[in-house]
Scaffold this motif. Structure first.
Motif, PDB file in Angstrom:
ATOM      1  N   CYS A  56     -91.280 -35.384 -66.067  1.00  0.00           N
ATOM      2  CA  CYS A  56     -92.403 -35.750 -66.925  1.00  0.00           C
ATOM      3  C   CYS A  56     -92.260 -37.217 -67.327  1.00  0.00           C
ATOM      4  N   TYR A  57     -93.167 -38.064 -66.808  1.00  0.00           N
ATOM      5  CA  TYR A  57     -93.032 -39.506 -67.055  1.00  0.00           C
ATOM      6  C   TYR A  57     -94.059 -40.042 -68.040  1.00  0.00           C
ATOM      7  N   GLY A  58     -94.998 -39.181 -68.481  1.00  0.00           N
ATOM      8  CA  GLY A  58     -96.007 -39.693 -69.405  1.00  0.00           C
ATOM      9  C   GLY A  58     -96.818 -38.559 -69.995  1.00  0.00           C
ATOM     10  N   ALA A  59     -97.626 -38.906 -71.020  1.00  0.00           N
ATOM     11  CA  ALA A  59     -98.474 -37.892 -71.654  1.00  0.00           C
ATOM     12  C   ALA A  59     -99.684 -37.571 -70.782  1.00  0.00           C
ATOM     13  N   VAL A 162     -98.786 -50.894 -74.221  1.00  0.00           N
ATOM     14  CA  VAL A 162     -99.173 -50.917 -72.806  1.00  0.00           C
ATOM     15  C   VAL A 162     -98.543 -49.711 -72.108  1.00  0.00           C
ATOM     16  N   LEU A 163     -99.197 -49.306 -71.037  1.00  0.00           N
ATOM     17  CA  LEU A 163     -98.667 -48.277 -70.143  1.00  0.00           C
ATOM     18  C   LEU A 163     -98.609 -48.911 -68.760  1.00  0.00           C
ATOM     19  N   GLY A 164     -97.913 -48.265 -67.857  1.00  0.00           N
ATOM     20  CA  GLY A 164     -97.909 -48.784 -66.489  1.00  0.00           C
ATOM     21  C   GLY A 164     -99.302 -48.764 -65.886  1.00  0.00           C
ATOM     22  N   CYS A 165    -100.155 -47.834 -66.356  1.00  0.00           N
ATOM     23  CA  CYS A 165    -101.508 -47.725 -65.808  1.00  0.00           C
ATOM     24  C   CYS A 165    -102.540 -48.333 -66.758  1.00  0.00           C
ATOM     25  N   ASP A 166    -102.113 -49.014 -67.796  1.00  0.00           N
ATOM     26  CA  ASP A 166    -103.070 -49.609 -68.736  1.00  0.00           C
ATOM     27  C   ASP A 166    -102.442 -50.800 -69.462  1.00  0.00           C
ATOM     28  N   GLY A 245    -103.884 -35.998 -66.375  1.00  0.00           N
ATOM     29  CA  GLY A 245    -104.231 -37.389 -66.671  1.00  0.00           C
ATOM     30  C   GLY A 245    -104.055 -38.325 -65.488  1.00  0.00           C
ATOM     31  N   GLN A 246    -103.712 -37.780 -64.332  1.00  0.00           N
ATOM     32  CA  GLN A 246    -103.521 -38.629 -63.144  1.00  0.00           C
ATOM     33  C   GLN A 246    -104.480 -38.237 -62.024  1.00  0.00           C
ATOM     34  N   ARG A 247    -105.409 -37.342 -62.357  1.00  0.00           N
ATOM     35  CA  ARG A 247    -106.273 -36.791 -61.312  1.00  0.00           C
ATOM     36  C   ARG A 247    -107.512 -37.667 -61.148  1.00  0.00           C
ATOM     37  N   ALA A 287    -102.456 -41.247 -57.814  1.00  0.00           N
ATOM     38  CA  ALA A 287    -101.750 -40.719 -58.998  1.00  0.00           C
ATOM     39  C   ALA A 287    -101.115 -41.885 -59.762  1.00  0.00           C
ATOM     40  N   CYS A 288    -100.039 -41.637 -60.487  1.00  0.00           N
ATOM     41  CA  CYS A 288     -99.393 -42.694 -61.291  1.00  0.00           C
ATOM     42  C   CYS A 288     -99.007 -43.915 -60.444  1.00  0.00           C
ATOM     43  N   PRO A 289     -99.398 -45.118 -60.859  1.00  0.00           N
ATOM     44  CA  PRO A 289     -99.061 -46.311 -60.072  1.00  0.00           C
ATOM     45  C   PRO A 289     -97.555 -46.579 -59.986  1.00  0.00           C
ATOM     46  N   ARG A 290     -96.773 -45.936 -60.888  1.00  0.00           N
ATOM     47  CA  ARG A 290     -95.311 -46.132 -60.849  1.00  0.00           C
ATOM     48  C   ARG A 290     -94.739 -45.706 -59.489  1.00  0.00           C
TER      49      ARG A 290
HETATM   50  S1  SF4 Z   1    -100.127 -42.356 -65.089  1.00  0.00           S
HETATM   51 FE1  SF4 Z   1     -98.050 -43.179 -64.914  1.00  0.00          FE
HETATM   52  S2  SF4 Z   1     -98.121 -45.096 -66.057  1.00  0.00           S
HETATM   53 FE2  SF4 Z   1     -99.896 -43.913 -66.702  1.00  0.00          FE
HETATM   54  S3  SF4 Z   1     -99.163 -42.768 -68.501  1.00  0.00           S
HETATM   55 FE3  SF4 Z   1     -98.854 -41.456 -66.713  1.00  0.00          FE
HETATM   56  S4  SF4 Z   1     -96.712 -41.815 -66.113  1.00  0.00           S
HETATM   57 FE4  SF4 Z   1     -97.354 -43.535 -67.445  1.00  0.00          FE
END
Ligand code: SF4
Length: 315
Positions: A56-59, A162-166, A245-247, A287-290
């Motif tokens: 789990c890397y994010g909300a 900040v987030l990796g995607c924002d 949240g990544q869909r 999905a997540c840019p990470r």
């Molecule tokens: S999509 Fe990636 S960067 Fe964005 S909140 Fe989720 S884990 Fe973090």
């Protein structure tokens, strides 16, 4: 529980208020080892705690299905109708020495302040410090919002977060500042700030105590290497995540329309092992840019961000 604030009194009160019998606990990878301590501390609520042990890397990756989900480590990201309590796990450490170390490395007078959810509570201290040293701190709340059929994705919600995607909190103030001070670890966030906000980024890492200025154009260099790896690809798999949240279905469909010989593929956990056996030459990760930014070198097959695939391959 070390240096993180798990706000267990708040968790306890919520469990009792909701009369929750079964509580799902989500923890980031680095904090999963705290589950036994959390369980013991919440024993007297009478609730049964279940550790959700998938990565789990994010909300953005909320799991539900019980009376209550307690999501540790991140701020709210996606609105759901489910019962979810977010505990950001603020990092409890002094940063005065770190700020002293960062001061001579900062560029100019107007300094944009940015961080992740673990250090949000320290931004007042950062602002005061900079003001006392003759600098002008600048702070903004990001503006990235998206509406999806499965909920309202809010992304970074706090001022300066900040987030990796924002990294919109940086983009909002890019014209007003001479440089950015980013308080946090890793390269994922700082690379994004440097790429999108186009101003020098000075990273102060509260865990290692190190301060460094990010190499200008670091993202562009990596992007070029990623794209060149995909030049000879004849077929593309476009990965859609099942995480709520990544869909990014609309993004995946936009790429599919423009990329010849491509297919849509749904996945929960994107990994080099899974990608390796899929029958396509290269992949676009919606999905997540990470996954792309941090890990692309670990994949034998090329993986790209959606815009990279469209622009660079001139689809
Ligand atoms: S999509 Fe990636 S960067 Fe964005 S909140 Fe989720 S884990 Fe973090």
């Amino acid at each position: 529980m070390g240096q993180y604030n798990f706000e267990l009194d708040k968790v306890k009160a919520r469990i009792l208020q909701d009369k929750a019998k079964r509580v799902l606990v989500q923890l980031p990878e680095g904090l999963k080892s705290e589950f036994p301590g959390i369980s013991t501390a919440l024993e007297d609520t009478g609730a049964m705690l279940i550790l959700q042990s998938d990565p789990c890397y994010g909300a953005c990756d909320i799991k539900t299905g019980y009376d209550l989900t307690v999501h540790f480590g991140h701020n709210e990201f996606i609105k759901t109708n489910d019962n979810v309590l977010y505990i950001p796990c603020h990092y409890q450490s002094r940063i005065d020495e770190l700020l002293e170390k960062a001061l001579p490395v900062l560029k100019g007078q107007k300094i944009g302040i940015l961080t992740t959810s673990q250090h949000i509570h320290q931004l007042n201290e950062v602002q005061e410090f900079l003001k006392n040293r003759g600098k002008v701190p600048v702070l903004s709340r990001g503006k990235q919002r998206e509406n999806f059929a499965n909920g309202d994705i809010m992304r970074a919600t706090a001022s300066g977060q900040v987030l990796g995607c924002d990294v919109s909190a940086a983009i909002e103030i890019q014209e007003q500042v001479d440089s950015f001070l980013f308080i946090g670890s890793g390269k994922f966030h700082s690379l994004g700030i440097e790429n999108w906000a186009k101003k020098p980024v000075i990273q102060a890492n509260p865990y290692s105590g190190e301060v460094e200025e990010l190499e200008s154009g670091a993202w562009e260099k990596e992007k070029y290497l990623r794209i060149s790896k995909a030049f000879n690809a004849k077929s593309f798999g476009i990965i859609i995540s099942t995480k709520p949240g990544q869909r990014l279905m609309a993004t995946a469909e936009r790429v599919k329309e423009k990329l010849p010989n491509s297919a849509l593929i749904e996945l929960e956990h994107v990994s080099p092992q899974v990608i390796e056996y899929l029958p396509y030459d290269a992949f676009v990760i919606t999905a997540c840019p990470r996954i792309v930014i941090d890990d692309w070198k670990n994949y034998k097959k090329p993986i790209l961000l959606p815009d990279e695939a469209l622009k660079a391959l001139q689809a």
